[in-house]
Design an enzyme around this catalytic site. Structure first.
Site, PDB file in Angstrom:
ATOM      1  N   SER A   1      31.269 -22.748   2.818  1.00  0.00           N
ATOM      2  CA  SER A   1      31.117 -23.767   3.661  1.00  0.00           C
ATOM      3  C   SER A   1      31.402 -23.348   5.173  1.00  0.00           C
ATOM      4  O   SER A   1      32.133 -22.311   5.355  1.00  0.00           O
ATOM      5  CB  SER A   1      31.932 -24.989   3.351  1.00  0.00           C
ATOM      6  OG  SER A   1      31.934 -25.748   4.570  1.00  0.00           O
TER       7      SER A   1
ATOM      8  N   TYR B   1      40.037 -28.928   1.590  1.00  0.00           N
ATOM      9  CA  TYR B   1      38.619 -28.190   1.606  1.00  0.00           C
ATOM     10  C   TYR B   1      38.487 -27.011   2.238  1.00  0.00           C
ATOM     11  O   TYR B   1      37.873 -26.092   1.782  1.00  0.00           O
ATOM     12  CB  TYR B   1      37.676 -29.598   1.921  1.00  0.00           C
ATOM     13  CG  TYR B   1      36.182 -29.002   1.658  1.00  0.00           C
ATOM     14  CD1 TYR B   1      35.637 -29.058   0.343  1.00  0.00           C
ATOM     15  CD2 TYR B   1      35.388 -28.663   2.796  1.00  0.00           C
ATOM     16  CE1 TYR B   1      34.232 -28.711   0.139  1.00  0.00           C
ATOM     17  CE2 TYR B   1      33.990 -28.377   2.463  1.00  0.00           C
ATOM     18  CZ  TYR B   1      33.376 -28.495   1.335  1.00  0.00           C
ATOM     19  OH  TYR B   1      32.224 -28.022   1.138  1.00  0.00           O
TER      20      TYR B   1
HETATM   21  P1  NAD Z   1      26.522 -32.097  -4.876  1.00  0.00           P
HETATM   22  O1  NAD Z   1      27.767 -33.197  -5.297  1.00  0.00           O
HETATM   23  O2  NAD Z   1      25.135 -32.755  -4.839  1.00  0.00           O
HETATM   24  O3  NAD Z   1      26.706 -30.887  -5.975  1.00  0.00           O
HETATM   25  C1  NAD Z   1      28.067 -30.328  -6.476  1.00  0.00           C
HETATM   26  C2  NAD Z   1      27.635 -30.284  -7.906  1.00  0.00           C
HETATM   27  O4  NAD Z   1      29.034 -29.748  -8.364  1.00  0.00           O
HETATM   28  C3  NAD Z   1      27.691 -31.698  -8.792  1.00  0.00           C
HETATM   29  O5  NAD Z   1      26.354 -31.585  -9.663  1.00  0.00           O
HETATM   30  C4  NAD Z   1      28.626 -31.955  -9.472  1.00  0.00           C
HETATM   31  O6  NAD Z   1      28.646 -32.438 -10.735  1.00  0.00           O
HETATM   32  C5  NAD Z   1      29.245 -30.313  -9.644  1.00  0.00           C
HETATM   33  N1  NAD Z   1      30.746 -30.289 -10.195  1.00  0.00           N
HETATM   34  C6  NAD Z   1      31.569 -30.689  -9.422  1.00  0.00           C
HETATM   35  N2  NAD Z   1      32.936 -30.588 -10.104  1.00  0.00           N
HETATM   36  C7  NAD Z   1      32.497 -29.591 -11.194  1.00  0.00           C
HETATM   37  C8  NAD Z   1      33.220 -29.165 -12.090  1.00  0.00           C
HETATM   38  N3  NAD Z   1      34.397 -29.370 -12.408  1.00  0.00           N
HETATM   39  N4  NAD Z   1      32.454 -28.484 -13.202  1.00  0.00           N
HETATM   40  C9  NAD Z   1      30.968 -28.238 -13.119  1.00  0.00           C
HETATM   41  N5  NAD Z   1      30.456 -28.826 -12.014  1.00  0.00           N
HETATM   42  C10 NAD Z   1      31.159 -29.789 -11.139  1.00  0.00           C
HETATM   43  O7  NAD Z   1      27.136 -31.668  -3.423  1.00  0.00           O
HETATM   44  P2  NAD Z   1      26.469 -30.275  -2.559  1.00  0.00           P
HETATM   45  O8  NAD Z   1      26.573 -30.803  -1.224  1.00  0.00           O
HETATM   46  O9  NAD Z   1      25.137 -30.012  -3.082  1.00  0.00           O
HETATM   47  O10 NAD Z   1      27.506 -29.296  -2.864  1.00  0.00           O
HETATM   48  C11 NAD Z   1      27.258 -27.777  -3.659  1.00  0.00           C
HETATM   49  C12 NAD Z   1      27.981 -26.964  -2.953  1.00  0.00           C
HETATM   50  O11 NAD Z   1      27.673 -26.894  -1.335  1.00  0.00           O
HETATM   51  C13 NAD Z   1      29.780 -27.236  -2.821  1.00  0.00           C
HETATM   52  O12 NAD Z   1      30.467 -26.083  -3.171  1.00  0.00           O
HETATM   53  C14 NAD Z   1      30.072 -27.729  -1.416  1.00  0.00           C
HETATM   54  O13 NAD Z   1      31.320 -27.462  -1.310  1.00  0.00           O
HETATM   55  C15 NAD Z   1      28.976 -27.000  -0.821  1.00  0.00           C
HETATM   56  N6  NAD Z   1      28.644 -27.249   0.642  1.00  0.00           N
HETATM   57  C16 NAD Z   1      27.903 -28.715   0.853  1.00  0.00           C
HETATM   58  C17 NAD Z   1      27.831 -28.668   2.070  1.00  0.00           C
HETATM   59  C18 NAD Z   1      27.057 -30.119   2.460  1.00  0.00           C
HETATM   60  O14 NAD Z   1      26.822 -30.384   3.665  1.00  0.00           O
HETATM   61  N7  NAD Z   1      26.563 -30.734   1.768  1.00  0.00           N
HETATM   62  C19 NAD Z   1      28.208 -28.137   3.230  1.00  0.00           C
HETATM   63  C20 NAD Z   1      28.929 -26.978   2.806  1.00  0.00           C
HETATM   64  C21 NAD Z   1      29.017 -26.465   1.512  1.00  0.00           C
END
Ligand code: NAD
Length: 261
Positions: free
Chosen positions: A136, A149
């Site tokens: 991130s 986080y």
């Molecule tokens: P999202 O919630 O759509 O996807 C996250 C996925 O991880 C979900 O499908 C959830 O079920 C799964 N998950 C959570 N805990 C889990 C576990 N214990 N075991 C297996 N699966 C698990 O959100 P996203 O934004 O697509 O997040 C994906 C990644 O991107 C994350 O690591 C998040 O930190 C990172 N991220 C997102 C953003 C943003 O702006 N959306 C920014 C920076 C980083």
């Protein structure tokens, strides 16, 4: 699908960035295994169409990670690509964080990448491989609103660089992407919904990233997936240990003030 017999494991692939990544990898010919807590109904038929295999897996638990990796490796013993994408947010000042919340955040965002790497690397040794961690912008520059986080993602960047050094000799590349703000994902939608003024919070997310603000939009999951695909592929054969910011310049420093060009 392109001609490509490589296998790829994507954690957290049922939603958001992980889902876009799993789909793009499959469309480029990878045999994709998604590990997630649960499958979303609306995703099922598309995954079937693309041959994406779903395995229920809580990435915090070693035995479930072993099962996910073993299934992906079953056809020929190889795992070629590992995308550590599963993650959870934690928007709270440190004084309000329960020890169990710290564990959930660190175990999901950091420990899981250790577990999957530990068990996937032996399946990459014969042929080399690529690990891509989804960190991130918070891993590059800590944020005031979500310190735990930020810590988890900074440590994930450190894990990326350590493993990149250790496994260069095996031709296993380890990189990470540092996105944000990415719209249309479970995590960001939950953060927006929980805000006192959701519209204002959404706008603040956009305004905190110089290019997002200039374009008046968030980054898309597809835009993250494109870079993950590149880092997975042989086009990036000499790239390892990098942390690529896909954040519209959010982690560069203090953005221009609203009225200035
Ligand atoms: P999202 O919630 O759509 O996807 C996250 C996925 O991880 C979900 O499908 C959830 O079920 C799964 N998950 C959570 N805990 C889990 C576990 N214990 N075991 C297996 N699966 C698990 O959100 P996203 O934004 O697509 O997040 C994906 C990644 O991107 C994350 O690591 C998040 O930190 C990172 N991220 C997102 C953003 C943003 O702006 N959306 C920014 C920076 C980083």
């Amino acid at each position: 699908m392109g001609a490509n017999s490589k296998s790829a494991v994507v954690t957290g692939g049922a939603s958001g960035i992980g889902q876009a990544t799993a789909i793009l990898l499959a469309q480029n010919g990878y045999r994709v295994w998604v590990g997630d807590l649960q499958m979303r109904d609306e995703t099922g038929s598309l995954f079937d169409e693309l041959g994406i295999q779903f395995r229920r897996c809580d990435v915090r638990y070693e035995e479930q990670v072993v099962d996910l990796i073993a299934n992906a490796a079953r056809p020929n013993g190889h795992v070629d690509v590992l995308v550590n994408n599963a993650g959870v947010g934690l928007v709270k000042p440190i004084t309000e964080v329960a020890a169990a919340e710290w564990d959930l955040c660190l175990d999901t965002n950091l420990k899981a990448a250790f577990l999957t790497s530990k068990h996937a690397i032996p399946h990459m040794l014969p042929q080399g491989g690529s690990i891509v961690n989804v960190a991130s912008n918070a891993g590059l520059l800590p944020r005031a609103h979500d310190p735990v986080y930020s810590i988890s993602k900074a440590a994930l960047v450190a894990l990326t660089k350590s493993l990149a050094l250790c496994h260069s000799v095996d031709k296993i590349r380890v990189n990470c992407v540092c996105p944000g703000p990415v719209g249309d994902t479970g995590m960001i939608n939950a953060d927006i919904a929980a805000a006192e003024d959701p519209a204002a919070f959404r706008q603040a997310l956009i305004d905190a990233s110089p290019l997002a603000r200039a374009s008046q939009r968030m980054i898309s999951p597809q835009e993250i997936a494109e870079t993950v695909l590149y880092l997975a592929s042989e086009s990036s054969q000499m790239i390892t240990g990098t942390a690529i910011a896909i954040d519209g310049g959010k982690s560069l420093g203090v953005p221009p003030i609203a009225t200035a060009r």
